[in-house]
Design a protein around this motif. Sequence first.
Motif, mmCIF file in Angstrom:
data_model
loop_
_atom_site.group_PDB
_atom_site.id
_atom_site.type_symbol
_atom_site.label_atom_id
_atom_site.label_comp_id
_atom_site.label_asym_id
_atom_site.label_seq_id
_atom_site.Cartn_x
_atom_site.Cartn_y
_atom_site.Cartn_z
ATOM 1 N N PRO A 161 0.804 -1.226 0.000
ATOM 2 C CA PRO A 161 0.000 0.000 0.000
ATOM 3 C C PRO A 161 0.836 1.275 0.000
ATOM 4 N N GLN A 162 1.887 1.300 0.818
ATOM 5 C CA GLN A 162 2.714 2.503 0.878
ATOM 6 C C GLN A 162 3.390 2.766 -0.462
ATOM 7 N N ALA A 163 3.840 1.683 -1.106
ATOM 8 C CA ALA A 163 4.509 1.847 -2.399
ATOM 9 C C ALA A 163 3.556 2.397 -3.450
ATOM 10 N N LEU A 164 2.281 2.013 -3.395
ATOM 11 C CA LEU A 164 1.305 2.511 -4.361
ATOM 12 C C LEU A 164 1.133 4.027 -4.248
ATOM 13 N N SER A 165 0.934 4.519 -3.037
ATOM 14 C CA SER A 165 0.719 5.956 -2.876
ATOM 15 C C SER A 165 2.002 6.736 -3.131
ATOM 16 N N LEU A 166 3.147 6.171 -2.761
ATOM 17 C CA LEU A 166 4.408 6.852 -3.022
ATOM 18 C C LEU A 166 4.669 6.922 -4.517
ATOM 19 N N ALA A 167 4.306 5.859 -5.251
ATOM 20 C CA ALA A 167 4.479 5.885 -6.705
ATOM 21 C C ALA A 167 3.663 7.011 -7.324
ATOM 22 N N ALA A 168 2.444 7.205 -6.832
ATOM 23 C CA ALA A 168 1.615 8.299 -7.341
ATOM 24 C C ALA A 168 2.270 9.638 -7.058
ATOM 25 N N ARG A 169 2.819 9.793 -5.856
ATOM 26 C CA ARG A 169 3.461 11.054 -5.492
ATOM 27 C C ARG A 169 4.700 11.309 -6.337
ATOM 28 N N CYS A 170 5.446 10.255 -6.650
ATOM 29 C CA CYS A 170 6.667 10.418 -7.435
ATOM 30 C C CYS A 170 6.381 10.675 -8.908
ATOM 31 N N MET A 171 5.287 10.126 -9.414
ATOM 32 C CA MET A 171 5.013 10.211 -10.845
ATOM 33 C C MET A 171 4.144 11.408 -11.221
ATOM 34 N N LEU A 172 3.424 11.945 -10.255
ATOM 35 C CA LEU A 172 2.519 13.055 -10.536
ATOM 36 C C LEU A 172 2.903 14.289 -9.722
ATOM 37 N N PRO A 173 2.687 15.488 -10.273
ATOM 38 C CA PRO A 173 2.941 16.719 -9.509
ATOM 39 C C PRO A 173 1.763 17.006 -8.570
ATOM 40 N N LEU A 174 1.781 16.382 -7.398
ATOM 41 C CA LEU A 174 0.665 16.494 -6.465
ATOM 42 C C LEU A 174 0.887 17.666 -5.509
ATOM 43 N N VAL A 175 -0.035 18.599 -5.494
ATOM 44 C CA VAL A 175 0.049 19.739 -4.587
ATOM 45 C C VAL A 175 -0.896 19.521 -3.414
ATOM 46 N N GLN A 176 -0.548 20.139 -2.290
ATOM 47 C CA GLN A 176 -1.400 20.098 -1.104
ATOM 48 C C GLN A 176 -2.400 21.250 -1.191
#
Length: 373
Positions: A161-176
């Motif tokens: 699960p952690q790897a899935l969300s981290l992959a999204a964060r690394c691959m997409l420009p996610l802003v808070q």
Amino acid sequence: MTKTKRGAAPASAPVLGTRALNRATLARQLLLSRSPMPARDAVAHLVGLQAQNVKPPYYALAARLDGFTPEALSRPLADREVVRIVTLRSTVHTHTADDCLTLRPLAQPALDRELAAFRKGLTGVDLDRLAALARHLVETEPRTMKQLREALLREWPHADPQALSLAARCMLPLVQTTPRGLWGRSGQVVLTTAEHWLGRPAEPAPRPDRTVLRYLAAFGPASVKDMQTWAGLTRLRDTFERLRPRLVTFRDDNGTELFDLPDAPRPDPDTPAPPRFLPEFDNLLLSHADRTRVVPPEFRGRTWQGNLAHRALLVDGFLAGLWRLDEDALVVEPFVRLDAARRAEVTAEAERMLRVLHPGTGHDIRFGTVRAA
């Protein structure tokens, strides 16, 4: 012909000692004297502010800007002129919207390295599909990391699960999204893409030339390794060489070659440097491979304990102690004995910081015993 060791300056290059480097860096960092520039302009000049936590950017600007108030940063955050996003060194930074859309692609190699460390937990996961699904999810409705992780886990139930969300964060420009990051109103981390939040597309990854020049304007004079430490990137030597005709060079006391902008400020080493209260994770303390220009060798590592970073006190331009806010007091923990004059200067600076960021709270200012190593 005698060859110069790679990274070493020619013997003819002028030497900048530690105090000269200190004063030059403080001047670029707006810490030698406070600047009247608006908060948004300061965020741009400093090429972002490290922001793992909500409050550090406010303390960083309070130390640097004349007339700063928390609203001066909260307002551009609320208006989406400034955002919080993972960029340099794979850490959360506060950036202007323009820098968010350019520096995030530039930082992608560091994020790719971070993602590679989690590939074992992503066996069988189509990363392109993951990125597309994550983008759809957060652009349909901004989500917390927990919500994003749970949605991705339904698609890949056997992945970590952690790897899935981290992959999204690394691959997409996610802003808070706000209210996260607003002074006194901050909520939990809720994410969407920079393009969706700002209403315009991301820029292509730029050549690093302009970023090198901006880094030198904010942190120079500096070596290639210094810039690589700040950015979390490698292989920038060719960029510096390409820019060499536009730059001037110096050497430090160890012979390391330092690059700088010709017209950048390099004050006299004896220029007075008032005390400054800096937040944890201040970029001044993180943005050089050789940090002795700010951190005396005997105090190396004193601002960290495990994964915990402490707030730093500068005296005469150098790290000289830690500080913290208790319920009723601002407590200064010096590394060395401060004479009466220094204590008065530190107290005056503490009183100013409290007026700016904690008006009407009635904090006492206390000096703890000298904090031994």
